[in-house]
Write an enzyme that holds these catalytic residues in place. Structure first.
Site, mmCIF file in Angstrom:
data_model
loop_
_atom_site.group_PDB
_atom_site.id
_atom_site.type_symbol
_atom_site.label_atom_id
_atom_site.label_comp_id
_atom_site.label_asym_id
_atom_site.label_seq_id
_atom_site.Cartn_x
_atom_site.Cartn_y
_atom_site.Cartn_z
ATOM 1 N N TYR A 171 4.383 24.004 12.219
ATOM 2 C CA TYR A 171 5.127 24.053 10.961
ATOM 3 C C TYR A 171 4.366 23.305 9.860
ATOM 4 O O TYR A 171 4.200 23.813 8.742
ATOM 5 C CB TYR A 171 6.548 23.476 11.113
ATOM 6 C CG TYR A 171 7.270 23.449 9.791
ATOM 7 C CD1 TYR A 171 7.731 24.639 9.209
ATOM 8 C CD2 TYR A 171 7.425 22.259 9.068
ATOM 9 C CE1 TYR A 171 8.339 24.640 7.965
ATOM 10 C CE2 TYR A 171 8.036 22.256 7.820
ATOM 11 C CZ TYR A 171 8.489 23.443 7.271
ATOM 12 O OH TYR A 171 9.073 23.449 6.030
ATOM 13 N N ARG A 218 10.011 10.094 6.598
ATOM 14 C CA ARG A 218 10.712 9.311 5.574
ATOM 15 C C ARG A 218 12.013 9.987 5.126
ATOM 16 O O ARG A 218 13.020 9.324 4.866
ATOM 17 C CB ARG A 218 9.782 9.135 4.356
ATOM 18 C CG ARG A 218 10.362 8.290 3.241
ATOM 19 C CD ARG A 218 9.636 8.553 1.934
ATOM 20 N NE ARG A 218 9.706 9.979 1.564
ATOM 21 C CZ ARG A 218 8.906 10.566 0.683
ATOM 22 N NH1 ARG A 218 7.969 9.872 0.079
ATOM 23 N NH2 ARG A 218 9.039 11.865 0.405
ATOM 24 N N ARG A 228 19.183 20.153 6.902
ATOM 25 C CA ARG A 228 17.830 20.596 7.266
ATOM 26 C C ARG A 228 17.304 19.709 8.378
ATOM 27 O O ARG A 228 17.488 18.501 8.357
ATOM 28 C CB ARG A 228 16.864 20.462 6.089
ATOM 29 C CG ARG A 228 17.163 21.374 4.943
ATOM 30 C CD ARG A 228 16.253 20.986 3.788
ATOM 31 N NE ARG A 228 16.914 21.221 2.526
ATOM 32 C CZ ARG A 228 16.684 22.286 1.753
ATOM 33 N NH1 ARG A 228 15.792 23.171 2.112
ATOM 34 N NH2 ARG A 228 17.331 22.447 0.632
ATOM 35 N N PHE A 288 -8.634 12.005 -5.823
ATOM 36 C CA PHE A 288 -7.584 13.006 -5.615
ATOM 37 C C PHE A 288 -7.147 13.080 -4.142
ATOM 38 O O PHE A 288 -5.970 13.235 -3.846
ATOM 39 C CB PHE A 288 -8.116 14.370 -6.097
ATOM 40 C CG PHE A 288 -7.270 15.539 -5.722
ATOM 41 C CD1 PHE A 288 -6.058 15.764 -6.348
ATOM 42 C CD2 PHE A 288 -7.687 16.429 -4.740
ATOM 43 C CE1 PHE A 288 -5.269 16.850 -5.995
ATOM 44 C CE2 PHE A 288 -6.910 17.519 -4.391
ATOM 45 C CZ PHE A 288 -5.694 17.726 -5.022
HETATM 46 C C1 D61 Z 1 -5.716 16.208 -0.722
HETATM 47 C C2 D61 Z 1 -4.828 16.045 -1.764
HETATM 48 C C3 D61 Z 1 -3.576 16.585 -1.692
HETATM 49 C C4 D61 Z 1 -3.184 17.293 -0.547
HETATM 50 C C5 D61 Z 1 -4.080 17.436 0.507
HETATM 51 C C6 D61 Z 1 -5.347 16.875 0.399
HETATM 52 C C7 D61 Z 1 -3.700 18.143 1.635
HETATM 53 C C8 D61 Z 1 -2.468 18.672 1.727
HETATM 54 C C9 D61 Z 1 -1.556 18.535 0.700
HETATM 55 C C10 D61 Z 1 -1.913 17.850 -0.446
HETATM 56 C C11 D61 Z 1 -0.200 19.123 0.847
HETATM 57 C C12 D61 Z 1 0.798 18.013 0.877
HETATM 58 C C13 D61 Z 1 2.136 18.401 1.285
HETATM 59 C C14 D61 Z 1 2.967 17.136 1.346
HETATM 60 C C15 D61 Z 1 4.142 17.204 0.442
HETATM 61 N N1 D61 Z 1 5.042 18.189 0.958
HETATM 62 C C16 D61 Z 1 5.626 19.099 0.189
HETATM 63 O O1 D61 Z 1 5.441 19.157 -1.017
HETATM 64 C C17 D61 Z 1 6.523 20.086 0.924
HETATM 65 O O2 D61 Z 1 6.250 21.408 0.562
HETATM 66 C C18 D61 Z 1 5.139 21.942 1.244
HETATM 67 C C19 D61 Z 1 4.848 23.375 0.763
HETATM 68 C C20 D61 Z 1 4.297 23.404 -0.640
HETATM 69 C C21 D61 Z 1 3.032 22.616 -0.800
HETATM 70 C C22 D61 Z 1 2.660 22.605 -2.201
HETATM 71 C C23 D61 Z 1 1.536 21.669 -2.546
HETATM 72 C C24 D61 Z 1 1.704 20.293 -2.473
HETATM 73 C C25 D61 Z 1 0.722 19.434 -2.882
HETATM 74 C C26 D61 Z 1 -0.475 19.942 -3.393
HETATM 75 C C27 D61 Z 1 -0.651 21.342 -3.466
HETATM 76 C C28 D61 Z 1 0.363 22.183 -3.017
HETATM 77 C C29 D61 Z 1 -1.819 21.852 -4.036
HETATM 78 C C30 D61 Z 1 -2.800 21.021 -4.517
HETATM 79 C C31 D61 Z 1 -2.615 19.627 -4.449
HETATM 80 C C32 D61 Z 1 -1.478 19.091 -3.874
HETATM 81 C C33 D61 Z 1 7.980 19.730 0.713
HETATM 82 O O3 D61 Z 1 8.335 19.828 -0.631
HETATM 83 C C34 D61 Z 1 9.461 19.051 -0.915
HETATM 84 C C35 D61 Z 1 9.901 19.335 -2.303
HETATM 85 O O4 D61 Z 1 10.130 20.505 -2.635
HETATM 86 O O5 D61 Z 1 10.044 18.393 -3.065
HETATM 87 C C36 D61 Z 1 8.802 20.622 1.626
HETATM 88 O O6 D61 Z 1 9.477 21.530 1.168
HETATM 89 O O7 D61 Z 1 8.711 20.341 2.817
HETATM 90 MG MG MG Z 2 9.666 23.558 1.842
#
Ligand code: D61
Ligand code: MG
Length: 412
Positions: A171, A218, A228, A288
């Site tokens: 997931y 968290r 959820r 970043f």
């Molecule tokens: C380096 C920098 C940033 C990084 C990385 C490496 C590797 C992975 C990620 C960021 C992704 C981090 C995800 C952790 C936060 N989780 C969420 O936002 C959940 O949604 C996941 C699906 C959408 C991801 C969108 C995303 C997030 C961060 C980014 C990115 C895309 C693109 C570029 C940079 C950062 C979480 O959302 C909660 C909410 O809606 O508030 C969920 O639904 O579980």
């Molecule tokens: Mg989600």
């Protein structure tokens, strides 16, 4: 009133003060609206509105990458908004997720019926898809591919819950590992990082897993209250037959054992996180990547063996966050911060915890990789205690000034 809490931590006041008065433009820049097209402006606003923690670090990226990463973020945030929206029934949601990447090629596609907190990215999607179509092909190909894979993956977990640890990894791969993989490919495509970085998907996946698992751990209470479930059943069912039992203080011992077990599993990712960061060359890319990783380890430390995870929100103070962000600019200082938090976990492992031995050995492993002569809590920059106290009195006086003058008037 987060700032008041920082008065107990004078080093954070220094960080907040420097942040406020622009002492860290390299890390968190001011936006330059002047040189933007209308849809770029809309996208910048959407980024700031919807990304609680990523807007600043994305804006600070070098120009070659900034627009591509911003677009990548907004496209996936839009997809995630469909996934998260409980008002869309699954028989409509499944095809929406599976075909979402095709909306990038349709100038008119938008969705006005979302009830999610981030619905605005679906309402304004034509601006996002326009920016997408104007990106160079080398970036478009990555964003399109990751969007298709993530949308498909999300449907797998719409009907069934996360059970085993393998499914937890699966997931998290779909929702965050794929982001890590896509980002590594974008870094390589920009020429700012080596092409080998974008090819090591297994490593980049783990960088994303570290962030997502930390969020899932968290957000126990918030997610439970919204019906959820993201904690893996194979783990929580060892401690209680019902995940909701953890919110009941009567089962605190079981709740903490489960929490610590999931945190221990997440600590396994630290070596990969450090390895990934050690391979980066570009300063803006390094910041970043490093800032979210450092925030995650701080969050894990705060959550470890902490009953507040089950009764409220566990958060990093603003002052702490700003101080870490400003300190995350070199591999040596990132190792020092990691070491600081891993030591804090290590010092708090309860002898009675069922996984204490494994937690200890993972902390030791992580510490062996964080060897550095730098120290995170250096005291030279702290103001003397009396200065801090004086500042605190002024802050309280400022906050309650109207009441104080009222008392005074009542007195005389
Ligand atoms: C380096 C920098 C940033 C990084 C990385 C490496 C590797 C992975 C990620 C960021 C992704 C981090 C995800 C952790 C936060 N989780 C969420 O936002 C959940 O949604 C996941 C699906 C959408 C991801 C969108 C995303 C997030 C961060 C980014 C990115 C895309 C693109 C570029 C940079 C950062 C979480 O959302 C909660 C909410 O809606 O508030 C969920 O639904 O579980
Ligand atoms: Mg989600």
């Amino acid at each position: 009133m987060d700032i008041l809490k920082s008065f107990a931590h004078p080093e954070e006041l220094v960080a907040l003060f420097r942040y406020k008065f622009g002492g860290c433009d390299a890390v968190i820049p001011k936006y330059d609206y002047g040189s933007m097209t209308p849809s770029m402006k809309v996208c910048t606003d959407l980024l700031v509105r919807t990304s609680r923690s990523f807007a600043a670090v994305i804006q600070a990226l070098d120009v070659e990458l900034r627009n591509a990463v911003c677009n990548f973020y907004l496209v996936l945030r839009a997809l995630d908004t469909v996934e998260d929206d409980m008002s869309i029934p699954n028989d409509i949601k499944v095809p929406m997720l599976k075909n979402f990447h095709e909306n990038l090629l349709d100038p008119d596609w938008k969705f006005m019926d979302s009830k999610d907190k981030d619905a605005v990215v679906l309402q304004q999607f034509p601006h996002i898809s326009k920016e997408f179509r104007e990106l160079p092909e080398k970036y478009r190909e990555v964003i399109f591919d990751v969007c298709a894979k993530m949308g498909n993956g999300m449907t797998v977990f719409l009907e069934r819950k996360v059970d085993t640890l393998e499914e937890w990894d699966e997931y998290c791969h779909y929702v965050a590992g794929l982001v890590g993989i896509g980002l590594a490919r974008l870094f390589s495509a920009s020429g700012l990082e080596e092409s080998s970085l974008g090819k090591d998907s297994a490593l980049a996946n783990k960088v994303g897993l570290f962030l997502q698992k930390t969020n899932i751990i968290r957000d126990y209470l918030e997610d439970w209250n919204d019906q959820r479930i993201f904690w893996p059943k194979a783990v929580w069912s060892k401690h209680r037959p019902n995940l909701g039992d953890f919110a009941n203080p009567e089962f605190q011992k079981e709740a903490l054992a489960c929490l610590n077990e999931l945190i221990t599993n997440t600590l396994e990712l630290i070596p990969s996180s450090l390895l990934f960061m050690s391979r980066l060359h570009n300063q803006s890319v390094f910041n970043f990547v490093a800032i979210p990783q450092v925030m995650a380890i701080a969050t894990l430390e705060r959550c470890y063996n902490n009953p507040k995870v089950f009764s409220g929100v566990v958060k990093i103070r603003k002052g702490e966050a700003v101080r870490m962000m400003m300190g995350s600019s070199s591999f040596e200082s990132v190792k020092a911060i990691m070491k600081h938090f891993v030591v804090k976990i290590q010092d708090r492992i309860p002898e009675s915890d069922p996984n204490s031995e494994q937690t200890k050995s993972l902390c030791k492993k992580a510490l062996s990789l964080c060897d550095t002569s730098q120290e995170y809590k250096s005291s030279s920059i702290y103001p003397p205690l009396y200065v801090s106290m004086g500042l605190m009195v002024s802050a309280i006086a400022y906050t309650y000034w109207s009441q104080i003058t009222q008392w005074y008037e009542d007195l005389v």
